[in-house]
Write an enzyme that holds these catalytic residues in place. Structure first.
Site, PDB file in Angstrom:
ATOM      1  N   HIS A 122       3.374 -61.626 -44.814  1.00  0.00           N
ATOM      2  CA  HIS A 122       2.982 -61.390 -43.426  1.00  0.00           C
ATOM      3  C   HIS A 122       3.057 -59.897 -43.108  1.00  0.00           C
ATOM      4  CE1 HIS A 122       7.280 -61.149 -42.153  1.00  0.00           C
ATOM      5  NE2 HIS A 122       7.431 -61.978 -43.180  1.00  0.00           N
ATOM      6  N   ALA A 123       2.847 -59.540 -41.864  1.00  0.00           N
ATOM      7  CA  ALA A 123       2.645 -58.139 -41.463  1.00  0.00           C
ATOM      8  C   ALA A 123       3.763 -57.188 -41.890  1.00  0.00           C
ATOM      9  CB  ALA A 123       2.438 -58.053 -39.952  1.00  0.00           C
TER      10      ALA A 123
END
Length: 86
Positions: free
Chosen positions: A16-17
């Site tokens: 994820h980010a």
């Protein structure tokens, strides 16, 4: 000679980010080209949108190829980074 290794993502949230941003920052520390491949799609590890676009989830296996002047050091340190962060 190109360095190559495979890695299975263990982070419950996948790539994820936050970890993707850390990964890109780590890749940018090296002169070598670092390519991440998942499911036939390859991206430059130095580009956040490419890394995020792979959609890597927990349990996914990625192949990393490192090529350039500092490829041995880059591959070793990048693999260690993945193990510690993903």
């Amino acid at each position: 000679m190109t360095q190559e290794f495979t890695f299975t993502v263990s982070d419950p949230e996948g790539m994820h980010a936050r970890p993707a941003g850390l990964l890109v920052g780590k890749a940018q520390q090296y002169e070598s080209t670092i390519i991440i491949n998942r499911g036939g799609k390859s991206v430059d590890a130095k580009r956040i949108f490419g890394v995020m676009g792979l959609g890597v989830k927990q349990g996914d296996e990625v192949t990393v190829k490192v090529e350039g002047n500092d490829e041995v050091k880059a591959a070793e340190e990048f693999e260690r980074f993945l193990k510690e962060n993903l």
